[in-house]
Design a protein around this motif. Structure first.
Motif, PDB file in Angstrom:
ATOM      1  N   ALA A  34       0.781  -1.006   0.054  1.00 28.05           N
ATOM      2  CA  ALA A  34      -0.165   0.523   0.296  1.00 28.05           C
ATOM      3  C   ALA A  34       1.025   0.958   0.163  1.00 28.05           C
ATOM      4  N   ASP A  35       2.335   1.466   0.998  1.00 30.03           N
ATOM      5  CA  ASP A  35       3.157   2.480   0.897  1.00 30.03           C
ATOM      6  C   ASP A  35       3.371   3.180  -0.223  1.00 30.03           C
ATOM      7  N   SER A  36       4.405   2.264  -0.637  1.00 31.00           N
ATOM      8  CA  SER A  36       5.307   2.160  -2.199  1.00 31.00           C
ATOM      9  C   SER A  36       4.266   2.346  -3.246  1.00 31.00           C
ATOM     10  N   ARG A  41       1.492   6.693  -6.822  1.00 24.58           N
ATOM     11  CA  ARG A  41      -0.290   7.697  -7.320  1.00 24.58           C
ATOM     12  C   ARG A  41       0.529   8.808  -7.274  1.00 24.58           C
ATOM     13  N   VAL A  42       0.911   9.234  -6.200  1.00 19.12           N
ATOM     14  CA  VAL A  42       0.743  10.684  -5.731  1.00 19.12           C
ATOM     15  C   VAL A  42       1.576  11.644  -6.418  1.00 19.12           C
ATOM     16  N   LEU A  43       3.066  11.283  -6.623  1.00 15.73           N
ATOM     17  CA  LEU A  43       3.734  11.592  -7.543  1.00 15.73           C
ATOM     18  C   LEU A  43       3.139  11.960  -8.752  1.00 15.73           C
ATOM     19  N   CYS A  50       8.372   9.801 -13.383  1.00 11.55           N
ATOM     20  CA  CYS A  50       8.592   8.672 -12.856  1.00 11.55           C
ATOM     21  C   CYS A  50       8.759   7.477 -13.256  1.00 11.55           C
ATOM     22  N   GLU A  51       9.951   6.710 -12.723  1.00  5.89           N
ATOM     23  CA  GLU A  51      10.260   5.374 -13.343  1.00  5.89           C
ATOM     24  C   GLU A  51      10.080   4.438 -12.406  1.00  5.89           C
ATOM     25  N   LEU A  78      -0.408   2.069 -15.587  1.00  4.81           N
ATOM     26  CA  LEU A  78      -0.326   3.604 -15.214  1.00  4.81           C
ATOM     27  C   LEU A  78       0.899   4.112 -16.196  1.00  4.81           C
ATOM     28  N   GLY A  79       1.710   3.654 -17.455  1.00  3.12           N
ATOM     29  CA  GLY A  79       2.197   3.882 -18.172  1.00  3.12           C
ATOM     30  C   GLY A  79       3.889   4.134 -18.086  1.00  3.12           C
TER      31      GLY A  79
END
Length: 432
Positions: A34-36, A41-43, A50-51, A78-79
């Motif tokens: 859940a955390d990662s 998602r938030v970034l 992001c990668e 999410l691409g």
């Protein structure tokens, strides 16, 4: 909306702590938990480039493969470019004689940094949250720690950043629920097997029965102590400089003058490998008899009269080498004052010369004197430490000492106006 509120809270934390800039490229450590997942998602929703990176440690059989399949599917939806690696964690732990947990930590962070450089990312973002920091605080407190251990988890550590330290586990789960985003669960986190899980599952619930806001209280305490630690570190750096004679020597009188000499001694010796119990014993011996030795795996520390002195344990395979040459002299020769070299009358010396450690009963005629003096008494007069005595060499011609290395030549072999051939000696330690 809750989603927007959550994003704003994380962004304020990123900006307030200068974790990274708006145009930064970020490598996100993505386990599938859940955390990662929330971090990624938030970034992404905040517009960051992001990668993602996923480690399969091969520790939980089918569950590890399930996690990898999940993150591959998530990254595809999410691409996001995903990097995956597999580790033989148990073999690495066995080979390095460390715990599996420590092995997993070393493997993933070493890989993250290599990958970060390869893809030209600015930082590696990992998903520790406020509750993780609270558990770290309590764990360090239980084990015993200095002020640094009570900071909790720090938002920035080199290229590692932790944008979610401002939110709780519950806030993360609520955010994912609003998004309708699923995640995987590591079954070992639900078992009371490890110390951290014991704190999470047993201790914290008890503390919450006393203070329902205990997690917020501990997190705020850790933040205040982090500020205090910055002040402490600055003051301690100056204190260490005041008592340190050089890299390997500490002045005992100067140490006693400090406001908190035990704390200063800890800061100096703990990084060298001396544990808390040893440092307590070292401090206790400052007012006792000199000559006591303390050991780590590769170092030895001497409590001398006025100083604490440490050195690396001697490498028995490396022996000093005597270098010698003869120089012809037809004019008046002025002997250079170089402690590492000796200048003698070559015609007064019988070859070959022998380089050895000094021995009990050794004596010589120190340069400038007429009578013999025992090497032991010479070193006593010079207030040699035990380390200096143990490392003292002599150069012998037959039964005669011609040079107490680094100290004095023998007056019987001194250069005079009648000297025509000069013997130059030097002792070198060969490189390994």
């Amino acid at each position: 909306m809750y989603k927007d509120k959550f994003i704003r809270k994380v962004l304020r934390f990123i900006e307030g702590g200068s974790l990274f800039k708006s145009g930064s490229r970020i490598l996100v450590a993505l386990s599938g938990g859940a955390d990662s997942v929330a971090l990624l998602r938030v970034l992404l929703q905040a517009g960051y480039d992001c990668e993602a990176a996923h480690c399969n440690f091969r520790l939980r059989g089918e569950e590890s493969d399930r996690d990898e399949a999940f993150v591959r599917d998530l990254a595809g939806k999410l691409g996001v470019t995903l990097h995956v690696t597999h580790f033989d964690t148990e073999r690495y732990a066995s080979g390095h004689k460390i715990s599996v947990e420590m092995a997993a930590r070393e493997l993933r962070y070493e890989w993250f940094e290599r990958l970060r450089k390869n893809i030209h990312a600015d930082v590696v973002a990992v998903a520790h949250h406020r509750d993780d920091s609270v558990e770290t605080f309590l764990l360090n407190l239980v084990r015993g720690t200095g002020i640094d251990g009570l900071r909790g988890i720090r938002p920035v550590n080199g290229r590692i950043v932790r944008p979610l330290l401002c939110v709780s586990r519950k806030e993360i789960l609520d955010y994912l629920s609003v998004l309708g985003q699923d995640y995987v669960t590591d079954s070992t986190n639900l078992k009371d097997e490890f110390t951290r899980n014991k704190l999470r599952l047993d201790i914290l619930p008890v503390l919450e029965s006393i203070n329902p806001s205990i997690r917020d209280s501990i997190a705020e305490t850790a933040r205040r102590l982090s500020d205090v630690a910055d002040v402490y570190d600055a003051a301690m750096e100056k204190a260490c400089a005041r008592v340190r004679v050089d890299e390997r020597r500490i002045s005992i009188p100067a140490l006693r003058e400090e406001v908190a000499p035990k704390a200063v001694l800890y800061e100096l010796l703990y990084p060298l490998g001396f544990n808390s119990s040893q440092i307590k014993d070292i401090y206790a011996c400052l007012d006792g008899q000199s000559g006591k030795l303390f050991y780590t795996e590769d170092k030895v520390l001497l409590c001398d009269r006025e100083e604490l002195v440490w050195k690396y344990k001697e490498d028995k395979g490396v022996q000093p080498v005597l270098c010698q040459k003869i120089v012809t002299c037809n004019d008046v020769f002025t002997v250079p004052h170089i402690a590492s070299e000796a200048y003698l009358d070559a015609d007064l010396i019988t070859m070959p010369l022998v380089l050895r450690k000094w021995q009990s009963g050794d004596k010589f005629v120190p340069y400038g004197m007429k009578g013999f003096k025992k090497v032991r008494d010479y070193m006593l007069d010079r207030k040699f430490s035990l380390f200096q005595k143990d490392g003292q060499y002599v150069v012998c011609s037959g039964n005669d000492i011609v040079w107490l290395v680094g100290e004095r030549t023998d007056n019987r072999f001194r250069i005079t106006s009648a000297t025509r051939r000069i013997l130059v000696l030097r002792v070198e330690i060969p490189s390994k």
